[in-house]
Design a protein around this motif. Structure first.
Motif, PDB file in Angstrom:
ATOM      1  N   GLU A 460       0.821  -1.222   0.000  1.00 12.59           N
ATOM      2  CA  GLU A 460       0.000   0.000   0.000  1.00 12.59           C
ATOM      3  C   GLU A 460       0.852   1.268   0.000  1.00 12.59           C
ATOM      4  N   GLY A 461       2.169   1.113  -0.047  1.00 14.78           N
ATOM      5  CA  GLY A 461       3.058   2.272  -0.126  1.00 14.78           C
ATOM      6  C   GLY A 461       3.261   3.004   1.185  1.00 14.78           C
ATOM      7  N   LEU A 462       2.942   2.353   2.309  1.00 13.49           N
ATOM      8  CA  LEU A 462       3.060   3.018   3.613  1.00 13.49           C
ATOM      9  C   LEU A 462       4.453   2.866   4.222  1.00 13.49           C
ATOM     10  N   ILE A 463       5.191   1.836   3.832  1.00 16.79           N
ATOM     11  CA  ILE A 463       6.555   1.653   4.352  1.00 16.79           C
ATOM     12  C   ILE A 463       7.489   1.190   3.229  1.00 16.79           C
ATOM     13  N   GLU A 464       8.735   1.651   3.304  1.00 19.46           N
ATOM     14  CA  GLU A 464       9.770   1.201   2.373  1.00 19.46           C
ATOM     15  C   GLU A 464      10.998   0.675   3.109  1.00 19.46           C
ATOM     16  N   ASN A 465      11.068   0.953   4.411  1.00 18.38           N
ATOM     17  CA  ASN A 465      12.155   0.447   5.255  1.00 18.38           C
ATOM     18  C   ASN A 465      11.663   0.405   6.696  1.00 18.38           C
ATOM     19  N   TYR A 466      12.480  -0.144   7.592  1.00 16.59           N
ATOM     20  CA  TYR A 466      11.980  -0.315   8.960  1.00 16.59           C
ATOM     21  C   TYR A 466      11.853   1.001   9.725  1.00 16.59           C
ATOM     22  N   ALA A 467      12.519   2.054   9.291  1.00 19.99           N
ATOM     23  CA  ALA A 467      12.348   3.352   9.958  1.00 19.99           C
ATOM     24  C   ALA A 467      10.943   3.909   9.728  1.00 19.99           C
ATOM     25  N   ASP A 468      10.350   3.548   8.573  1.00 23.23           N
ATOM     26  CA  ASP A 468       8.997   4.047   8.262  1.00 23.23           C
ATOM     27  C   ASP A 468       7.945   3.529   9.248  1.00 23.23           C
ATOM     28  N   LEU A 469       8.224   2.440   9.932  1.00 25.81           N
ATOM     29  CA  LEU A 469       7.271   1.883  10.898  1.00 25.81           C
ATOM     30  C   LEU A 469       6.931   2.900  11.985  1.00 25.81           C
ATOM     31  N   TYR A 470       7.910   3.740  12.329  1.00 26.21           N
ATOM     32  CA  TYR A 470       7.743   4.662  13.456  1.00 26.21           C
ATOM     33  C   TYR A 470       6.922   5.897  13.094  1.00 26.21           C
TER      34      TYR A 470
END
Length: 664
Positions: A460-470
């Motif tokens: 869905e384009g909400l994350i591209e790496n684990y930093a985006d989780l935050y």
């Protein structure tokens, strides 16, 4: 007789009858009489709840419902066993043992390896207080209510037991009981269970303990862990625990040589089919507890134990297609898609082909009839091809040269068996694989977030790496498929809580190639914070214990990548731990930096493990055997004479426990 006395006498009588029937296999009253006494006790306890006892035999009928099984940390880690498949493997293991122990007599205890669900039971003052599944070895699920329903698990111990200890074993389902359960399921129009092992494991996680009580599970115990237990040998452990009330298999033998061990193995490889339970090998242990302590553990397994696995069951089936999977590091794994076949109690549809060399070695082709077995009885693998059945039109397998996901050209470095996709930041399985590794239990352990959800968030384009989780918000999550408000809250709270995960696990979570749990701990301990680690050169990294050139180059390469540095900067801004905590740094010095200690014998003021921890906390290394590189031999009571002789011959100083403590 007053009510309390009557209740206590009934409990005592039922516990005794239970022990006679399930442990000694010698019934002293009929089933009907037992049931009547149990019913009488149930009625008395219901009418007089003030006399409740957590070890009452009435708890075995179940009734407690557990909605969510709490995950708890094992006080003593549950290690896995190294495997061997030949006499040569065992002899090599014995040589490694003798190298560490020196020229001393070593005896072995041989036990059958029962195939069930591993369990750890904790007893305090003779009462069962906790039952945990193995989990990942560091923590497991609390299944105490379900464990209490198993008749061969004593709720109250007998005799001279230690005040506190953990006992380990397997929850198994006997063949006869398994077949009876399946007949009942078929009669009721239900699907039969696949095999006893999986059924036993599944039983432990049933929410209603009354359903567990209906299943004829058994618990076979084999080892005890704890401190100051007063036990000197594994064979004594088996005898003592049997006397305390545990069901301990009587099939065990004390052996003086690997020849005697192999006699035991060869006998049971033939006769195991006469046993009432599933077995898949023999566990061989160094008999002396003192020698076990001296041998210690690797990062995964005890050095003093080895599992000898019986020859795996082999079947043949047709290879229908070869597909290719991309791992989080970009490694390509070819997978054989097979005509489904029953193997060792499970239906096998796929098997790993490992790499291009493996395919070439066996000349494996689509359409071949292949021989499949379970490596270590767990992972299916192809071990050969039936060339007689090969079609005349068969064509050799051409290994792919482009990534099946992003179509980048694959690379293969000299000396590496695997092909890799180099498109690290543009290949979807690598991106989601890194994030899935980051959130995993041994890494950041983010509750409320699983692998499928990671795939969905990426799609869905909400994350591209684990930093985006935050940076995820509830508003972004709620429109997603199967994402209710509570699920969204749990995910966001789980991510927020992960900032408390300690530095050594964060380092593992980053997914640096070749940096596993153990290496991450060593690097965190050596460098204390991420800044110091980032500045380290390959040469400097290689001075850290067990860090070779391959790992060092991978670490330097990771921190030399601008994209990685940007992600790390963001993680720091969100509060992720990038340095060892104050607690970890407490009492840590560089006093023993560059020094290697070998610890041998029995100590009075501190335990062997505490002594080793003191060495490591002060920058030293604990060695397993004496060499010219050893700085000191810390000698305790009952140290083998060969250790002293070896130390003297190579000029290694021998110090006492008192000498060592004075050095600190």
């Amino acid at each position: 007789m007053d009510i309390k006395q009557k209740i206590e006498e009934l409990r005592k009588a039922l516990q005794e009858h239970n022990y006679n029937y399930y442990v000694l296999d010698s019934a002293t009253i009929s089933d009907f009489e037992f049931d009547m006494k149990l019913k009488e006790l149930q009625e008395l306890e219901a009418n007089y709840p003030e006399f409740y006892d957590a070890t009452s035999p009435t708890l075995r009928v179940g009734g407690m419902v557990t909605k969510n099984f709490e995950t708890l940390v094992h006080e003593h880690r549950m290690y896995s066993l190294d495997n061997s498949y030949s006499k040569e493997d065992l002899e090599d293991w014995e040589k490694r043992i003798q190298k560490i122990l020196g020229d001393v007599t070593v005896e072995f205890t041989c036990e059958l390896k029962y195939d069930g669900a591993s369990i750890s039971l904790t007893y305090e003052d003779g009462k069962l207080v906790r039952g945990l599944t193995r989990g990942d070895g560091f923590q497991g699920d609390d299944v105490t209510n379900n464990i209490k329903t198993i008749k061969t698990v004593p709720l109250q111990l007998r005799g001279d037991y230690p005040s506190k200890f953990d006992i380990r074993g397997e929850i198994v389902l006997p063949f006869e009981a398994f077949e009876k359960m399946n007949l009942e399921r078929i009669e009721n129009g239900e699907e039969p269970y696949m095999n006893p092992r999986n059924t036993a494991a599944g039983s432990l996680k049933l929410q209603d303990s009354a359903l567990v009580a209906e299943r004829p599970l058994e618990c076979l115990l084999y080892s005890v862990v704890g401190t100051n237990l007063g036990l000197s040998s594994q064979y004594q452990v088996l005898e003592k625990t049997r006397n305390w009330g545990f069901k301990v298999p009587s099939v065990a033998k004390l052996c003086k040589t690997t020849d005697e061990v192999m006699e035991f193995v060869e006998y049971w490889d033939i006769h195991r089919h006469e046993l009432p339970y599933e077995t898949d090998g023999v566990v061989v242990k160094v008999n002396s507890i003192q020698q076990q302590e001296e041998l210690g553990y690797t990062s995964k397994s005890p050095r003093w134990a080895m599992a000898y696995k019986f020859k795996a069951e082999q079947v043949s089936t047709v290879l229908e297609e070869i597909t290719y999977q991309v791992g989080r590091t970009g490694a390509i794994t070819p997978v054989a898609n097979l005509t489904p076949i029953l193997l060792a109690g499970t239906t096998v549809k796929r098997a790993s082909l490992h790499n291009a060399d493996q395919i070439e070695k066996f000349d494996i082709r689509v359409g071949d009839t292949v021989f499949v077995e379970k490596g270590g009885e767990i992972i299916p693998k192809i071990v050969g091809v039936d060339l007689i059945k090969r079609s005349e039109n068969s064509l050799p397998t051409q290994y792919i040269d482009h990534c099946p996901e992003c179509h980048a050209s694959l690379v293969r470095t000299e000396g590496d068996a695997k092909h890799y996709c180099p498109n690290e930041y543009g290949c979807p399985p690598q991106i989601t694989g890194r994030i899935q590794h980051y959130i995993s239990r041994k890494a950041m352990d983010i509750e409320g977030l699983g692998g499928e959800t990671v795939e969905l968030l990426f799609k869905e384009g909400l994350i591209e790496n684990y930093a985006d989780l935050y940076t995820l918000t509830k508003e972004q999550l709620l429109p997603l498929e199967r994402m209710a408000e509570k699920s969204a809250e749990n995910l966001i709270n789980g991510v927020a809580a992960s900032v408390n995960i300690p530095f050594e696990r964060v380092l593992f979570a980053l997914g640096i190639r070749f940096v596993g749990e153990t290496v991450a701990k060593k690097l965190a301990k050596a460098y204390k914070n991420i800044e110091a680690l980032m500045e380290a050169s390959v040469k400097e990294l290689m001075t850290v214990d067990e860090i070779g050139q391959r790992i060092a180059e991978s670490v330097v390469g990771f921190f030399g990548n601008e994209k990685n540095l940007e992600i790390l900067k963001r993680l720091r801004s969100y509060g992720v731990q990038f340095e060892l905590s104050a607690d970890k740094l407490l009492n840590q010095t560089e006093l023993f930096k560059g020094k290697t200690f070998v610890v041998s014998g029995v100590f009075e003021k501190v335990s062997r493990d505490e002594l080793k921890k003191m060495i490591e906390d002060n920058g030293g290394k604990v060695g397993s055997s004496i060499s010219s590189k050893t700085s000191f031999l810390v000698a305790g009571d009952k140290m083998g004479p060969s250790k002293r002789t070896k130390a003297e011959s190579v000029g290694v100083p021998i110090i006492s426990e008192e000498d060592f403590l004075e050095m600190l």
